[in-house]
Design a protein around this motif. Structure first.
Motif, PDB file in Angstrom:
ATOM      1  N   UNK A 255     134.387 -11.228 -29.106  1.00 51.16           N
ATOM      2  CA  UNK A 255     133.411 -10.399 -29.820  1.00 51.16           C
ATOM      3  C   UNK A 255     132.645  -9.524 -28.842  1.00 51.16           C
ATOM      4  N   UNK A 256     132.348 -10.078 -27.669  1.00 47.83           N
ATOM      5  CA  UNK A 256     131.694  -9.284 -26.637  1.00 47.83           C
ATOM      6  C   UNK A 256     132.590  -8.137 -26.176  1.00 47.83           C
ATOM      7  N   UNK A 257     133.862  -8.447 -25.969  1.00 47.12           N
ATOM      8  CA  UNK A 257     134.794  -7.424 -25.507  1.00 47.12           C
ATOM      9  C   UNK A 257     134.866  -6.273 -26.509  1.00 47.12           C
ATOM     10  N   UNK A 258     134.751  -6.596 -27.780  1.00 46.72           N
ATOM     11  CA  UNK A 258     134.903  -5.579 -28.819  1.00 46.72           C
ATOM     12  C   UNK A 258     133.708  -4.627 -28.867  1.00 46.72           C
ATOM     13  N   UNK A 259     132.529  -5.105 -28.496  1.00 46.80           N
ATOM     14  CA  UNK A 259     131.335  -4.257 -28.611  1.00 46.80           C
ATOM     15  C   UNK A 259     130.888  -3.674 -27.275  1.00 46.80           C
ATOM     16  N   UNK A 260     131.438  -4.176 -26.162  1.00 45.32           N
ATOM     17  CA  UNK A 260     131.043  -3.668 -24.847  1.00 45.32           C
ATOM     18  C   UNK A 260     131.732  -2.335 -24.557  1.00 45.32           C
ATOM     19  N   UNK A 261     131.218  -1.623 -23.563  1.00 45.32           N
ATOM     20  CA  UNK A 261     131.757  -0.314 -23.197  1.00 45.32           C
ATOM     21  C   UNK A 261     132.592  -0.344 -21.923  1.00 45.32           C
ATOM     22  N   UNK A 262     132.371  -1.344 -21.074  1.00 50.34           N
ATOM     23  CA  UNK A 262     133.085  -1.415 -19.802  1.00 50.34           C
ATOM     24  C   UNK A 262     132.855  -2.796 -19.201  1.00 50.34           C
ATOM     25  N   UNK A 263     133.758  -3.211 -18.324  1.00 49.22           N
ATOM     26  CA  UNK A 263     133.589  -4.480 -17.612  1.00 49.22           C
ATOM     27  C   UNK A 263     133.776  -4.264 -16.114  1.00 49.22           C
ATOM     28  N   UNK A 264     133.014  -5.006 -15.335  1.00 45.04           N
ATOM     29  CA  UNK A 264     133.247  -5.149 -13.896  1.00 45.04           C
ATOM     30  C   UNK A 264     133.836  -6.541 -13.759  1.00 45.04           C
ATOM     31  N   UNK A 265     135.138  -6.626 -13.486  1.00 40.61           N
ATOM     32  CA  UNK A 265     135.835  -7.892 -13.679  1.00 40.61           C
ATOM     33  C   UNK A 265     136.656  -8.308 -12.472  1.00 40.61           C
ATOM     34  N   UNK A 266     136.604  -9.598 -12.175  1.00 40.69           N
ATOM     35  CA  UNK A 266     137.519 -10.186 -11.205  1.00 40.69           C
ATOM     36  C   UNK A 266     138.928 -10.145 -11.789  1.00 40.69           C
ATOM     37  N   UNK A 267     139.884  -9.731 -10.989  1.00 43.87           N
ATOM     38  CA  UNK A 267     141.259  -9.603 -11.460  1.00 43.87           C
ATOM     39  C   UNK A 267     141.771 -10.928 -12.008  1.00 43.87           C
ATOM     40  N   UNK A 268     142.438 -10.856 -13.168  1.00 47.51           N
ATOM     41  CA  UNK A 268     142.968 -12.051 -13.803  1.00 47.51           C
ATOM     42  C   UNK A 268     143.310 -11.771 -15.248  1.00 47.51           C
TER      43      UNK A 268
END
Length: 377
Positions: A255-268
């Motif tokens: 649900x967070x992924x659906x409403x967020x605009x961008x992620x700073x993410x560790x590869x995986x």
């Protein structure tokens, strides 16, 4: 019917839980047990070895933990002898799982290898080794299926299970409230990983990147989905030290992924989960210099981020090793938030979803496992 599974990390546990649920829907009396976590447990499986105690990655980390991994290997062998499972299912985590699969084969236990070692990324000889002891190899990418088929493995292209798993469950208003999403304010997720070593190496730089991004985009908000393997107190302490305001969330990641605009993410795997739901990432990773040196020697692909690998090109920025700095991560994030670049990113993410095949992978894997287990002897 007894089915032994081995999922050595959080993403593998996610798949183990989904497959176990599908198996039990078809054969309620099936006994599924082995290594996993909360997902396997909640699906009705028996967790004999918890991933919280056994998740290890990186060449040097594996060497450091060889005694513990050897004990786990011996414990799995004991379980195979005592339980005599009808099938052994490996889920990713190739360093240990391929040794366990060979052991199961030697004990005349059929093996289903799901999410097999990335022979297409390392060396194709790995596929030939897997073909020698895997009864069936369930592949998730079309190019992966071709590599294993050419190596002589009995393969089945099932598609990617995340197409079945990565689905929001909350109404939009509730998802907004969970994430702290404010209308007109960009929401950036900080996703440092699910292993303690990743938190130590990745999170301080990701938080510093957020501080710089906040200076350029004062209206941006930040949230951090907490992996169950990481204590909340640890995350909060590091956030407080950074001075960045970040909301820690529990559960409902899709649900967070659906409403967020961008992620700073560790590869995986999480970057592919996000991509399926239309969320792009600045893909980041840093490991020890020796791990990085070895990886550069043996890897034969130009990208490490799963969305880029699936797309066959660099659709999302990768900040690796010396490139992984707060300034460069913040700059890449700012570019992805610009309207034209953002629109192109979403077109690229649509292409990634198309490349993953059709939904139904979880059901197809469960049916394959039951078929192999039922044919034993």
């Amino acid at each position: 019917m007894k089915i032994l599974v081995s999922a050595g990390e959080l993403s593998g546990d996610l798949h183990a839980g989904a497959i176990t649920g599908a198996i039990k829907n078809m054969v309620p009396e099936a006994d599924v047990f082995g290594m996993g976590g909360e997902c396997l447990r909640q699906a009705g499986g028996r967790v004999l070895f918890d991933i919280k105690d056994h998740s290890v990655m990186g060449f040097i980390e594996i060497i450091r933990h060889l005694p513990r991994l050897y004990r786990l290997y011996k414990d799995f062998g004991r379980v195979m002898d005592e339980e005599r499972p009808d099938c052994f299912v490996t889920i990713d985590y190739p360093g240990l799982n391929m040794r366990l699969a060979k052991l199961a084969h030697e004990k005349n236990i059929p093996v289903v290898c799901f999410i097999p070692p990335g022979a297409w990324a390392w060396h194709r000889s790995r596929a030939k080794k897997v073909a020698r002891f895997a009864t069936r190899v369930a592949t998730i990418f079309p190019f992966e299926d071709e590599v294993y088929r050419q190596a002589g493995a009995a393969t089945e292209f099932v598609g990617h299970p995340l197409l079945d798993i990565a689905k929001p469950s909350l109404p939009t208003e509730e998802a907004f409230a969970l994430a702290g999403k404010r209308p007109g304010h960009p929401l950036v997720l900080i996703m440092p990983g699910s292993r303690m070593m990743e938190i130590a190496k990745m999170l301080p730089i990701l938080l510093q990147s957020g501080v710089l991004l906040k200076k350029q985009f004062p209206d941006v908000d930040f949230a951090m989905p907490r992996a169950e393997t990481i204590p909340r107190e640890l995350l909060q302490g590091m956030i407080d030290k950074s001075g960045l305001e970040v909301r820690i969330t529990e559960g409902h990641n899709y649900d967070l992924f659906k409403v967020a605009d961008l992620a700073l993410a560790t590869s995986g795997t999480v970057t592919l989960e996000a991509a399926i739901l239309g969320l792009g990432s600045v893909i980041c990773y840093r490991t020890g210099w020796l791990n990085a040196f070895i990886a550069r020697l043996v890897l034969n692909i130009p990208h490490i981020g799963l969305p880029n690998i699936v797309a066959g090109r660099g659709i999302l920025p990768e900040m690796l090793q010396e490139e992984f700095t707060p300034v460069k991560v913040a700059r890449a994030a700012a570019e992805l938030l610009e309207p034209k670049r953002n629109a192109q990113m979403h077109r690229d993410l649509d292409f990634v979803r198309e490349r993953l095949g059709r939904p139904g992978a979880v059901q197809r894997v469960a049916e394959l496992v039951l078929q192999v287990a039922g044919n034993r002897g």
